[in-house]
Write an enzyme that holds these catalytic residues in place. Structure first.
Site, PDB file in Angstrom:
ATOM      1  N   ASN A   9     -35.135  48.020  12.428  1.00  0.00           N
ATOM      2  CA  ASN A   9     -33.818  47.376  12.681  1.00  0.00           C
ATOM      3  C   ASN A   9     -33.059  47.871  13.755  1.00  0.00           C
ATOM      4  O   ASN A   9     -32.574  49.139  13.695  1.00  0.00           O
ATOM      5  CB  ASN A   9     -33.001  47.520  11.363  1.00  0.00           C
ATOM      6  CG  ASN A   9     -31.431  46.735  11.408  1.00  0.00           C
ATOM      7  OD1 ASN A   9     -31.293  46.343  12.438  1.00  0.00           O
ATOM      8  ND2 ASN A   9     -30.911  47.223  10.330  1.00  0.00           N
ATOM      9  N   TRP A  10     -33.000  47.662  14.870  1.00  0.00           N
ATOM     10  CA  TRP A  10     -32.337  48.387  16.045  1.00  0.00           C
ATOM     11  C   TRP A  10     -30.852  48.184  16.153  1.00  0.00           C
ATOM     12  O   TRP A  10     -30.031  48.914  16.975  1.00  0.00           O
ATOM     13  CB  TRP A  10     -32.681  47.753  17.499  1.00  0.00           C
ATOM     14  CG  TRP A  10     -34.336  48.092  17.587  1.00  0.00           C
ATOM     15  CD1 TRP A  10     -35.301  48.571  16.714  1.00  0.00           C
ATOM     16  CD2 TRP A  10     -35.251  47.531  18.585  1.00  0.00           C
ATOM     17  NE1 TRP A  10     -36.637  48.686  17.305  1.00  0.00           N
ATOM     18  CE2 TRP A  10     -36.530  47.974  18.528  1.00  0.00           C
ATOM     19  CE3 TRP A  10     -34.821  46.936  20.040  1.00  0.00           C
ATOM     20  CZ2 TRP A  10     -37.400  47.705  19.521  1.00  0.00           C
ATOM     21  CZ3 TRP A  10     -35.781  46.805  20.951  1.00  0.00           C
ATOM     22  CH2 TRP A  10     -37.214  47.089  20.814  1.00  0.00           C
ATOM     23  N   LYS A  11     -30.153  47.513  15.099  1.00  0.00           N
ATOM     24  CA  LYS A  11     -28.788  47.192  15.183  1.00  0.00           C
ATOM     25  C   LYS A  11     -28.194  46.920  16.424  1.00  0.00           C
ATOM     26  O   LYS A  11     -28.927  46.333  17.178  1.00  0.00           O
ATOM     27  CB  LYS A  11     -28.098  48.555  14.644  1.00  0.00           C
ATOM     28  CG  LYS A  11     -28.678  48.826  13.266  1.00  0.00           C
ATOM     29  CD  LYS A  11     -28.195  49.778  12.173  1.00  0.00           C
ATOM     30  CE  LYS A  11     -29.030  50.216  10.926  1.00  0.00           C
ATOM     31  NZ  LYS A  11     -28.258  51.012  10.050  1.00  0.00           N
ATOM     32  N   HIS A  97     -27.706  42.490   5.169  1.00  0.00           N
ATOM     33  CA  HIS A  97     -27.726  43.887   5.407  1.00  0.00           C
ATOM     34  C   HIS A  97     -26.417  44.443   4.982  1.00  0.00           C
ATOM     35  O   HIS A  97     -25.263  43.879   5.135  1.00  0.00           O
ATOM     36  CB  HIS A  97     -28.071  44.243   6.814  1.00  0.00           C
ATOM     37  CG  HIS A  97     -28.123  45.779   7.253  1.00  0.00           C
ATOM     38  ND1 HIS A  97     -27.240  46.774   7.101  1.00  0.00           N
ATOM     39  CD2 HIS A  97     -29.303  46.614   7.428  1.00  0.00           C
ATOM     40  CE1 HIS A  97     -27.635  47.907   7.452  1.00  0.00           C
ATOM     41  NE2 HIS A  97     -28.841  47.864   7.374  1.00  0.00           N
ATOM     42  N   GLU A  99     -24.447  46.603   6.314  1.00  0.00           N
ATOM     43  CA  GLU A  99     -23.198  46.781   7.232  1.00  0.00           C
ATOM     44  C   GLU A  99     -22.837  45.161   7.531  1.00  0.00           C
ATOM     45  O   GLU A  99     -21.575  45.108   7.845  1.00  0.00           O
ATOM     46  CB  GLU A  99     -23.895  47.114   8.654  1.00  0.00           C
ATOM     47  CG  GLU A  99     -24.283  48.785   8.443  1.00  0.00           C
ATOM     48  CD  GLU A  99     -25.403  48.999   9.352  1.00  0.00           C
ATOM     49  OE1 GLU A  99     -25.944  48.447  10.167  1.00  0.00           O
ATOM     50  OE2 GLU A  99     -25.816  50.283   9.079  1.00  0.00           O
ATOM     51  N   GLU A 169     -31.859  49.025   0.039  1.00  0.00           N
ATOM     52  CA  GLU A 169     -31.271  50.086   0.762  1.00  0.00           C
ATOM     53  C   GLU A 169     -29.968  50.617   0.242  1.00  0.00           C
ATOM     54  O   GLU A 169     -28.816  50.078   0.226  1.00  0.00           O
ATOM     55  CB  GLU A 169     -30.785  49.472   2.206  1.00  0.00           C
ATOM     56  CG  GLU A 169     -31.997  48.913   3.012  1.00  0.00           C
ATOM     57  CD  GLU A 169     -31.874  48.812   4.243  1.00  0.00           C
ATOM     58  OE1 GLU A 169     -32.562  49.434   5.077  1.00  0.00           O
ATOM     59  OE2 GLU A 169     -30.885  48.059   4.803  1.00  0.00           O
ATOM     60  N   GLY A 175     -28.372  55.718   7.473  1.00  0.00           N
ATOM     61  CA  GLY A 175     -27.639  56.225   8.800  1.00  0.00           C
ATOM     62  C   GLY A 175     -26.978  57.849   8.241  1.00  0.00           C
ATOM     63  O   GLY A 175     -26.208  58.258   9.035  1.00  0.00           O
ATOM     64  N   SER A 215     -32.404  56.170   6.080  1.00  0.00           N
ATOM     65  CA  SER A 215     -32.766  57.522   6.583  1.00  0.00           C
ATOM     66  C   SER A 215     -34.363  57.708   6.431  1.00  0.00           C
ATOM     67  O   SER A 215     -34.931  58.751   6.209  1.00  0.00           O
ATOM     68  CB  SER A 215     -32.143  58.776   5.880  1.00  0.00           C
ATOM     69  OG  SER A 215     -30.735  58.435   6.258  1.00  0.00           O
ATOM     70  N   GLY A 236     -33.953  51.906  10.278  1.00  0.00           N
ATOM     71  CA  GLY A 236     -32.648  52.159  11.166  1.00  0.00           C
ATOM     72  C   GLY A 236     -32.846  53.064  12.526  1.00  0.00           C
ATOM     73  O   GLY A 236     -33.724  52.884  13.441  1.00  0.00           O
ATOM     74  N   GLY A 237     -32.176  54.151  12.323  1.00  0.00           N
ATOM     75  CA  GLY A 237     -32.219  55.091  13.410  1.00  0.00           C
ATOM     76  C   GLY A 237     -33.547  55.508  13.795  1.00  0.00           C
ATOM     77  O   GLY A 237     -33.731  55.797  15.279  1.00  0.00           O
TER      78      GLY A 237
HETATM   79  P1  PGA Z   1     -31.314  54.182   8.724  1.00  0.00           P
HETATM   80  O1  PGA Z   1     -30.986  52.753   8.760  1.00  0.00           O
HETATM   81  O2  PGA Z   1     -32.486  54.291   8.749  1.00  0.00           O
HETATM   82  O3  PGA Z   1     -30.736  54.598  10.017  1.00  0.00           O
HETATM   83  O4  PGA Z   1     -30.676  54.861   7.663  1.00  0.00           O
HETATM   84  C1  PGA Z   1     -31.547  51.712   7.805  1.00  0.00           C
HETATM   85  C2  PGA Z   1     -30.961  50.538   7.547  1.00  0.00           C
HETATM   86  O5  PGA Z   1     -29.863  50.356   7.921  1.00  0.00           O
HETATM   87  O6  PGA Z   1     -31.576  49.348   7.711  1.00  0.00           O
END
Ligand code: PGA
Length: 257
Positions: A9-11, A97, A99, A169, A175, A215, A236-237
């Site tokens: 997930n590149w956000k 998600h 977010e 999640e 993050g 993470s 994500g990251g």
């Molecule tokens: P993260 O994000 O790996 O940076 O914790 C995961 C996500 O939001 O899907």
């Protein structure tokens, strides 16, 4: 047997040139990885979908989007329909998600509408669920998971259910560098599978893939993947770098069940 799925997930990162570079690098690293054991999915921002789609067209890598609107078309300024995403080459759509729940008023009701629209269009939904830190501290994790699963998946027919992917999640692990321990994650995943069994039946609950997210890194993917009910990861990251994402995919593939 559930096929492992690792999605990046590149956000809201990467312009078009950067997205092409990242996708190309991942494709190069994973060129000899077959698709029998693992699904690898890249979810760039909307603006880069078409270009990333072209980069990965002759590879085993699949394309996903980070959100969708539930109507097919109409006067909905700023929104994107499932059909439009399919048109860019997407086969996966992330829904709900944390977010989006946190910053864009996403609720189980909107998640449910999006889920039905995605399934109607023959796309694969990745439905995100998970508790916040305060909910965990108040011992409400299972209650939140039940709320997200029962209401998010309300009205889904048995024949559609096994196409759904759930991403567990824990919000406190996204993050933050704090990962749930493999045991904490496994216990949530087993609980979610139990809920799916009650909603549908054993065969369906055993066929639904449940990814862990929060993470995930090359050095924790193996222990997570060894857990019975963890079928992959939403990253994500660590999905923003060729090296870390490719490592995660390769390691997950080695321990795939
Ligand atoms: P993260 O994000 O790996 O940076 O914790 C995961 C996500 O939001 O899907």
């Amino acid at each position: 047997m559930r096929k492992t799925i690792i999605a990046g997930n590149w956000k809201m990162y990467k312009n078009i040139a950067e997205a092409i570079e990242l996708a190309n690098g991942i494709k190069r690293e994973l060129f000899n990885l077959g698709d029998e054991r693992i699904d690898t999915v890249l979810c760039p921002p909307f603006t880069a979908l078409r270009d990333v789609s072209e980069v990965i067209s002759e590879s085993n890598i699949l394309l996903g989007a980070q959100d969708v609107y539930w109507e097919e078309e109409g006067a909905f300024t700023g929104e994107v329909s499932p059909g439009m995403l399919k048109d860019t080459g997407c086969s996966f759509i992330i829904i709900g998600h944390s977010e989006r729940r946190q910053h864009f008023s996403e609720t189980n009701t909107t998640v449910n509408k999006k889920l039905k629209a995605v399934l109607r269009n023959g796309l694969t939904p990745i439905v995100c669920i998970g508790e916040t830190l305060s909910q965990r501290e108040e011992d409400k994790t299972f209650q939140v998971l039940e709320d997200h699963v029962l209401n998010g998946l309300d009205g889904i027919l048995e024949e559609e259910a096994s196409k759904i992917i759930i991403a567990y999640e824990p919000v406190w692990a996204i993050g933050t560098g704090k990962t749930a321990t493999p045991q904490e994650a496994q216990s949530a995943h087993a609980y979610i599978r139990g809920l799916l069994k009650k909603m549908f039946n054993t065969d369906i609950s055993e066929s639904i893939r449940i990814q862990y997210g929060g993470s995930v890194k090359p050095d924790n993917i193996v222990e997570l993947m060894k857990q019975r009910d963890i079928d992959g990861a939403l990253v994500g990251g660590a999905s923003l770098k060729i090296e870390s994402f490719s490592q995660i995919v390769k390691k997950a593939c080695e321990v795939s069940k």
